[in-house]
Design an enzyme around this catalytic site. Sequence first.
Site, PDB file in Angstrom:
ATOM      1  N   THR A   1       6.704   2.716 -70.351  1.00  0.00           N
ATOM      2  CA  THR A   1       8.007   2.138 -71.046  1.00  0.00           C
ATOM      3  C   THR A   1       8.515   1.609 -72.140  1.00  0.00           C
ATOM      4  O   THR A   1       7.190   1.112 -72.516  1.00  0.00           O
ATOM      5  CB  THR A   1       8.932   0.987 -69.726  1.00  0.00           C
ATOM      6  OG1 THR A   1       8.167   0.578 -69.917  1.00  0.00           O
ATOM      7  CG2 THR A   1       8.561   1.843 -67.992  1.00  0.00           C
ATOM      8  N   SER A   2       9.286   1.743 -72.126  1.00  0.00           N
ATOM      9  CA  SER A   2       9.573   1.450 -73.782  1.00  0.00           C
ATOM     10  C   SER A   2       9.569   0.032 -73.974  1.00  0.00           C
ATOM     11  O   SER A   2       9.727  -0.391 -74.586  1.00  0.00           O
ATOM     12  CB  SER A   2      11.203   1.620 -74.391  1.00  0.00           C
ATOM     13  OG  SER A   2      11.484   3.186 -73.683  1.00  0.00           O
ATOM     14  N   ARG A   3      10.233  -0.874 -72.491  1.00  0.00           N
ATOM     15  CA  ARG A   3      10.840  -2.199 -72.375  1.00  0.00           C
ATOM     16  C   ARG A   3       9.191  -2.944 -72.280  1.00  0.00           C
ATOM     17  O   ARG A   3       9.532  -3.907 -72.543  1.00  0.00           O
ATOM     18  CB  ARG A   3      11.149  -2.198 -71.323  1.00  0.00           C
ATOM     19  CG  ARG A   3      10.933  -1.752 -69.558  1.00  0.00           C
ATOM     20  CD  ARG A   3      12.150  -1.355 -68.668  1.00  0.00           C
ATOM     21  NE  ARG A   3      11.294  -0.860 -67.468  1.00  0.00           N
ATOM     22  CZ  ARG A   3      11.881  -0.047 -66.687  1.00  0.00           C
ATOM     23  NH1 ARG A   3      12.164   1.143 -67.429  1.00  0.00           N
ATOM     24  NH2 ARG A   3      11.358   0.682 -65.730  1.00  0.00           N
TER      25      ARG A   3
ATOM     26  N   GLU B   1      21.419   9.711 -69.925  1.00  0.00           N
ATOM     27  CA  GLU B   1      22.055   8.998 -69.561  1.00  0.00           C
ATOM     28  C   GLU B   1      22.859   7.961 -69.600  1.00  0.00           C
ATOM     29  O   GLU B   1      23.017   7.364 -70.704  1.00  0.00           O
ATOM     30  CB  GLU B   1      20.787   8.293 -68.962  1.00  0.00           C
ATOM     31  CG  GLU B   1      20.202   9.151 -68.531  1.00  0.00           C
ATOM     32  CD  GLU B   1      18.523   8.297 -67.937  1.00  0.00           C
ATOM     33  OE1 GLU B   1      17.800   9.309 -67.624  1.00  0.00           O
ATOM     34  OE2 GLU B   1      18.716   7.123 -68.074  1.00  0.00           O
TER      35      GLU B   1
ATOM     36  N   GLU C   1      18.806   0.643 -63.582  1.00  0.00           N
ATOM     37  CA  GLU C   1      18.807   2.298 -63.437  1.00  0.00           C
ATOM     38  C   GLU C   1      19.814   2.027 -61.679  1.00  0.00           C
ATOM     39  O   GLU C   1      20.144   1.812 -60.753  1.00  0.00           O
ATOM     40  CB  GLU C   1      17.929   2.679 -62.340  1.00  0.00           C
ATOM     41  CG  GLU C   1      17.146   3.629 -62.344  1.00  0.00           C
ATOM     42  CD  GLU C   1      16.568   4.518 -63.405  1.00  0.00           C
ATOM     43  OE1 GLU C   1      17.552   5.735 -63.426  1.00  0.00           O
ATOM     44  OE2 GLU C   1      16.085   4.218 -63.375  1.00  0.00           O
TER      45      GLU C   1
END
Lengths: 313, 313
Positions: free
Chosen positions: A168-170, A26, A180
Amino acid sequence: MSSYNNTARFSEARRVAIFGGTHGNEMSGVTLVNLWTKNGTEIQRKGVEAVPFITNPKAVEKCTRYVDTDLNRAFTPENLSAPGGNDLPYEVLRAQEINRIFGPKGSPEAYDVIFDLHNTTSNMGCTLILESSKDHFNLQMMNYIKKAMAPASCLVLMNEHPLLKYSTSRSVAKHPVGLEVGPQPQGVLRSNIFEAMRVILKHALDFIELFNEGVEFPPCTVEVFRVLEWIDYPRDANGNIIAMVHPNLQDCDWEPLNPGDPMFHTFDGKTIHYQGSGTVYPTFINEAAYYEKQQAFITTRRETLVASAIIKA
Amino acid sequence: MSSYNNTARFSEARRVAIFGGTHGNEMSGVTLVNLWTKNGTEIQRKGVEAVPFITNPKAVEKCTRYVDTDLNRAFTPENLSAPGGNDLPYEVLRAQEINRIFGPKGSPEAYDVIFDLHNTTSNMGCTLILESSKDHFNLQMMNYIKKAMAPASCLVLMNEHPLLKYSTSRSVAKHPVGLEVGPQPQGVLRSNIFEAMRVILKHALDFIELFNEGVEFPPCTVEVFRVLEWIDYPRDANGNIIAMVHPNLQDCDWEPLNPGDPMFHTFDGKTIHYQGSGTVYPTFINEAAYYEKQQAFITTRRETLVASAIIKA
């Protein structure tokens, strides 16, 4: 957070991280984080320590979503406490490392805010993803960014579904924010998508600077799209996909889908209609990475949330 | 081929193959070939044996372009005659196998026509790719398809550049034809792209059936875009990309690019202009798979070719 006269008080958000490459293909986030690692002037704000960080360097190097397993699903309590060292999948090891640097998740030592930069092949435009409708700091940030972006649109996806929410990573941070932006194919950098992401981050950091300076943000309302369910592609008895997203639905992220509307188009030319009981707002329509997760799109419903006034504690 | 009264005579094109999955993440071809392998009715034509074939099954399974090396560059004389068996890269072994089944390349036993189905992230629409401007059978087929598709557009890319031509999977056949339809992200199936590819194939097979039945095709002209050169992304001294395709060029495949027109947009906001000596027609603009090949886009020039009349020998 504490409340006083309906004003929520939060600690200063001094420690902020900007994650890129949680999915290695991404490209907007990967490119921005690499850029800011070389020269951080653009992300510097008074009273804010903003750290750009590539979360999945092996996946970035291979220009693939992940190496062993999806890093953005890897931050479960089981993974973060798993013994095993180098026998663990690469992304589990990496999750533990990220949790050590930016967490521990759920602890007072955790970073204040993590922005995680993602792209999608879906026509979602500028989207911010939140994990809690009770985080008034983040809701106020959404309101600030949406107003700063207007008349351009920036939508908020609220994923606090008990079954569909993922680790999630966050989620390591006190205030996790996903960005996104799409549509952008995997492995491609499009200037319009890159610049849109850059602008969202600019406003987000401006908000944090103002907050840290002691600005009080008055109560406000924020429109969000709440995750309802995932819809899979139609399949045959062997699990093979037998239909595509219908042309009337393709690229129509955030537009109303009503009962009876075309949803899929089978390879032999039949239309499959949406059978739900009311209007929903689909998004993540035909996202490349979600074929393996058996997800053709997500349905959401529109809601208006009220954010308390906030001020620095 | 032989000529008589300016009419070129070719053997019947009885043996035809349709390749999908030469790149395992280009989903229209993969899906069509899988569909036709289960039920070939749609590709059956009188006097034509049409064989659907997945060329890179391991890459299809992983939904990646290739496993060891790009199969669509692997059909060199060196690879096709390389000893070594299982020590060779997967795609070289596979090229040898495909050459045994559908070739040998350059021999009278080779298949008559191979259609190789590809997708691109570039906004190329419906494109047919040829490897020789002297193949009047193929030029007549292009003319037939273009007329059958009108008013929809179907363009022809002619790659017989001495240095930039590459050794494709389809080059095994006497008459190799590439189909390149986009824009479609890797790993995604879009119904509009899928159906466009299906229609091109329908017309192509109709042409072969008519030819085999003895229909004479009169002389005609065919507009093609001839490959001139590849343009790389601007890079710093370490080889890192420092600019993106300019928004004025992005998605403008096949539109004229004139000297002085914006071409790239650097991360710090500068515009880089096209410096060529005359008008060119760019294509494969910002194709995902070409970052690793150091190719931001290709330039072409428009030409009108004359195709002789053709009839079955």
